[in-house]
Design a protein around this motif. Structure first.
Motif, PDB file in Angstrom:
ATOM      1  N   GLN A  79      -8.931  -3.814 -11.122  1.00 20.23           N
ATOM      2  CA  GLN A  79      -8.966  -2.648 -10.241  1.00 20.23           C
ATOM      3  C   GLN A  79      -8.992  -3.073  -8.769  1.00 20.23           C
ATOM      4  O   GLN A  79      -8.406  -2.395  -7.921  1.00 20.23           O
ATOM      5  N   SER A  80      -9.648  -4.187  -8.470  1.00 22.65           N
ATOM      6  CA  SER A  80      -9.655  -4.693  -7.094  1.00 22.65           C
ATOM      7  C   SER A  80      -8.256  -5.104  -6.658  1.00 22.65           C
ATOM      8  O   SER A  80      -7.828  -4.808  -5.535  1.00 22.65           O
ATOM      9  N   LEU A  81      -7.550  -5.779  -7.557  1.00 18.41           N
ATOM     10  CA  LEU A  81      -6.180  -6.187  -7.239  1.00 18.41           C
ATOM     11  C   LEU A  81      -5.272  -4.979  -7.052  1.00 18.41           C
ATOM     12  O   LEU A  81      -4.433  -4.950  -6.150  1.00 18.41           O
ATOM     13  N   LEU A  82      -5.437  -3.969  -7.893  1.00 16.65           N
ATOM     14  CA  LEU A  82      -4.643  -2.747  -7.747  1.00 16.65           C
ATOM     15  C   LEU A  82      -4.942  -2.057  -6.424  1.00 16.65           C
ATOM     16  O   LEU A  82      -4.036  -1.555  -5.752  1.00 16.65           O
ATOM     17  N   TYR A  83      -6.208  -2.038  -6.022  1.00 20.69           N
ATOM     18  CA  TYR A  83      -6.590  -1.442  -4.740  1.00 20.69           C
ATOM     19  C   TYR A  83      -5.946  -2.200  -3.585  1.00 20.69           C
ATOM     20  O   TYR A  83      -5.393  -1.594  -2.664  1.00 20.69           O
ATOM     21  N   ARG A  84      -6.021  -3.525  -3.626  1.00 17.04           N
ATOM     22  CA  ARG A  84      -5.429  -4.329  -2.555  1.00 17.04           C
ATOM     23  C   ARG A  84      -3.924  -4.118  -2.475  1.00 17.04           C
ATOM     24  O   ARG A  84      -3.355  -4.051  -1.383  1.00 17.04           O
ATOM     25  N   ARG A  85      -3.280  -4.003  -3.616  1.00 21.79           N
ATOM     26  CA  ARG A  85      -1.841  -3.753  -3.643  1.00 21.79           C
ATOM     27  C   ARG A  85      -1.526  -2.399  -3.000  1.00 21.79           C
ATOM     28  O   ARG A  85      -0.610  -2.285  -2.194  1.00 21.79           O
ATOM     29  N   LYS A  86      -2.313  -1.387  -3.342  1.00 21.45           N
ATOM     30  CA  LYS A  86      -2.115  -0.050  -2.782  1.00 21.45           C
ATOM     31  C   LYS A  86      -2.353  -0.068  -1.270  1.00 21.45           C
ATOM     32  O   LYS A  86      -1.582   0.525  -0.507  1.00 21.45           O
ATOM     33  N   LYS A 125       1.874  -1.492   5.123  1.00 26.35           N
ATOM     34  CA  LYS A 125       3.281  -1.725   5.431  1.00 26.35           C
ATOM     35  C   LYS A 125       3.941  -0.447   5.934  1.00 26.35           C
ATOM     36  O   LYS A 125       4.710  -0.479   6.904  1.00 26.35           O
ATOM     37  N   LEU A 126       3.639   0.687   5.310  1.00 28.27           N
ATOM     38  CA  LEU A 126       4.183   1.963   5.778  1.00 28.27           C
ATOM     39  C   LEU A 126       3.715   2.268   7.197  1.00 28.27           C
ATOM     40  O   LEU A 126       4.498   2.716   8.043  1.00 28.27           O
ATOM     41  N   THR A 127       2.439   2.017   7.456  1.00 30.09           N
ATOM     42  CA  THR A 127       1.896   2.269   8.798  1.00 30.09           C
ATOM     43  C   THR A 127       2.553   1.370   9.832  1.00 30.09           C
ATOM     44  O   THR A 127       2.903   1.821  10.935  1.00 30.09           O
ATOM     45  N   GLU A 128       2.722   0.097   9.499  1.00 26.82           N
ATOM     46  CA  GLU A 128       3.361  -0.834  10.428  1.00 26.82           C
ATOM     47  C   GLU A 128       4.806  -0.441  10.694  1.00 26.82           C
ATOM     48  O   GLU A 128       5.268  -0.493  11.839  1.00 26.82           O
ATOM     49  N   ASN A 129       5.520  -0.032   9.651  1.00 26.38           N
ATOM     50  CA  ASN A 129       6.902   0.412   9.834  1.00 26.38           C
ATOM     51  C   ASN A 129       6.963   1.637  10.733  1.00 26.38           C
ATOM     52  O   ASN A 129       7.827   1.741  11.612  1.00 26.38           O
ATOM     53  N   TYR A 130       6.051   2.560  10.529  1.00 26.17           N
ATOM     54  CA  TYR A 130       6.002   3.755  11.360  1.00 26.17           C
ATOM     55  C   TYR A 130       5.686   3.375  12.809  1.00 26.17           C
ATOM     56  O   TYR A 130       6.295   3.873  13.752  1.00 26.17           O
ATOM     57  N   ALA A 131       4.705   2.488  12.982  1.00 23.03           N
ATOM     58  CA  ALA A 131       4.312   2.073  14.328  1.00 23.03           C
ATOM     59  C   ALA A 131       5.454   1.365  15.050  1.00 23.03           C
ATOM     60  O   ALA A 131       5.631   1.535  16.258  1.00 23.03           O
ATOM     61  N   GLN A 132       6.243   0.587  14.340  1.00 16.86           N
ATOM     62  CA  GLN A 132       7.371  -0.095  14.970  1.00 16.86           C
ATOM     63  C   GLN A 132       8.459   0.892  15.377  1.00 16.86           C
ATOM     64  O   GLN A 132       9.089   0.735  16.420  1.00 16.86           O
ATOM     65  N   ARG A 133       8.667   1.895  14.555  1.00 20.20           N
ATOM     66  CA  ARG A 133       9.685   2.902  14.874  1.00 20.20           C
ATOM     67  C   ARG A 133       9.288   3.746  16.071  1.00 20.20           C
ATOM     68  O   ARG A 133      10.124   4.143  16.865  1.00 20.20           O
ATOM     69  N   TYR A 134       8.013   4.060  16.177  1.00 16.56           N
ATOM     70  CA  TYR A 134       7.549   4.976  17.214  1.00 16.56           C
ATOM     71  C   TYR A 134       6.563   4.294  18.154  1.00 16.56           C
ATOM     72  O   TYR A 134       5.465   4.772  18.365  1.00 16.56           O
ATOM     73  N   GLN A 135       6.975   3.164  18.717  1.00 14.56           N
ATOM     74  CA  GLN A 135       6.111   2.444  19.642  1.00 14.56           C
ATOM     75  C   GLN A 135       5.956   3.243  20.932  1.00 14.56           C
ATOM     76  O   GLN A 135       6.912   3.872  21.399  1.00 14.56           O
ATOM     77  N   PRO A 136       4.763   3.196  21.535  1.00 11.75           N
ATOM     78  CA  PRO A 136       4.563   3.926  22.785  1.00 11.75           C
ATOM     79  C   PRO A 136       5.355   3.291  23.926  1.00 11.75           C
ATOM     80  O   PRO A 136       5.645   2.096  23.903  1.00 11.75           O
ATOM     81  N   SER A 137       5.672   4.095  24.901  1.00 14.53           N
ATOM     82  CA  SER A 137       6.411   3.588  26.053  1.00 14.53           C
ATOM     83  C   SER A 137       5.482   2.766  26.940  1.00 14.53           C
ATOM     84  O   SER A 137       4.269   2.785  26.783  1.00 14.53           O
ATOM     85  N   GLU A 138       6.070   2.066  27.898  1.00 13.76           N
ATOM     86  CA  GLU A 138       5.285   1.219  28.807  1.00 13.76           C
ATOM     87  C   GLU A 138       4.275   2.037  29.604  1.00 13.76           C
ATOM     88  O   GLU A 138       3.212   1.556  29.959  1.00 13.76           O
ATOM     89  N   GLY A 139       4.616   3.265  29.909  1.00 16.23           N
ATOM     90  CA  GLY A 139       3.746   4.097  30.725  1.00 16.23           C
ATOM     91  C   GLY A 139       2.487   4.550  30.008  1.00 16.23           C
ATOM     92  O   GLY A 139       1.491   4.881  30.636  1.00 16.23           O
ATOM     93  N   GLU A 140       2.517   4.570  28.677  1.00 12.84           N
ATOM     94  CA  GLU A 140       1.338   5.009  27.936  1.00 12.84           C
ATOM     95  C   GLU A 140       0.277   3.915  27.995  1.00 12.84           C
ATOM     96  O   GLU A 140       0.543   2.751  27.757  1.00 12.84           O
ATOM     97  N   ASN A 141      -0.911   4.325  28.294  1.00 11.36           N
ATOM     98  CA  ASN A 141      -2.002   3.377  28.500  1.00 11.36           C
ATOM     99  C   ASN A 141      -2.953   3.432  27.308  1.00 11.36           C
ATOM    100  O   ASN A 141      -4.052   3.925  27.412  1.00 11.36           O
TER     101      ASN A 141
END
Length: 192
Positions: A83-90, A96-112
């Protein structure tokens, strides 16, 4: 002399209830050390409750009931690891989904704003030397060290609950202690 006929209904039948396991009681009995296993595997204290719920559900809802009471602890150990391994996989998929989303919608230089708050939190946690060293160890090493030294388990108790021989427990503990010493030394040198 008349011979008696065999009547299968006349045979004494052991009650089915005697082989059933009282899972709430068993899970309560093994809760603490299972939580230590799960923590060693997932590395996040907030995730332990979630994984333990899955362990409990899997134990209660098993398809092929476990009849041998002596095999409950090793079976629960394997279940907690799975169950621990299944949790880590999930969690890895979510990350990975969050990182992909963050790369697609990176903030502009002006955002602080901070780009990676998770990195900041992890860097803060890395300051604790022993926790870092444990995290760098293989999961099996971390879990056996945590059970031995935070739960204060004897070799016998480790053997009973992990389903391995005493010589295997001794060897794993010896290797794990050596690796922990090396990690602490490395971290100490890096810190200076």
């Amino acid at each position: 002399m008349a011979m008696k006929r065999f009547d299968p209904q006349a045979m004494p039948v052991a009650p089915a209830e005697s082989t059933k396991i009282d899972w709430p009681a068993v899970l309560a009995e093994h809760d603490r050390w299972l939580r230590t296993i799960v923590y060693a595997r997932v590395g996040e204290s907030q995730a332990v409750d979630e994984v333990m719920q899955e362990v409990s559900l899997a134990a209660v809802g098993q398809k092929a009931p476990l009849a041998d009471h002596s095999k409950v602890a090793p079976w629960l150990y394997r279940l907690a690891v799975t169950q621990s391994l299944l949790y880590r996989r999930k969690q890895g998929r979510k990350r990975k989904l969050t990182e992909n989303y963050a790369q697609r919608y990176q903030p502009s230089e002006g955002e602080n704003r901070e780009l990676d708050p998770l990195g900041w939190l992890l860097a803060d946690e890395r300051r604790k030397l022993v926790r870092v060293a444990l995290g760098r160890l293989p999961r099996r090493d971390a879990e056996i060290l945590l059970l031995k030294y935070t739960e204060d388990w004897s070799y016998r108790k480790l053997v009973e609950h992990m389903g391995i021989s005493q010589s295997a427990v001794e060897a794993r503990l010896h290797r794990a202690r050596g690796r922990l010493r090396n990690e602490l030394t490395t971290l100490d040198v890096m810190k200076k």
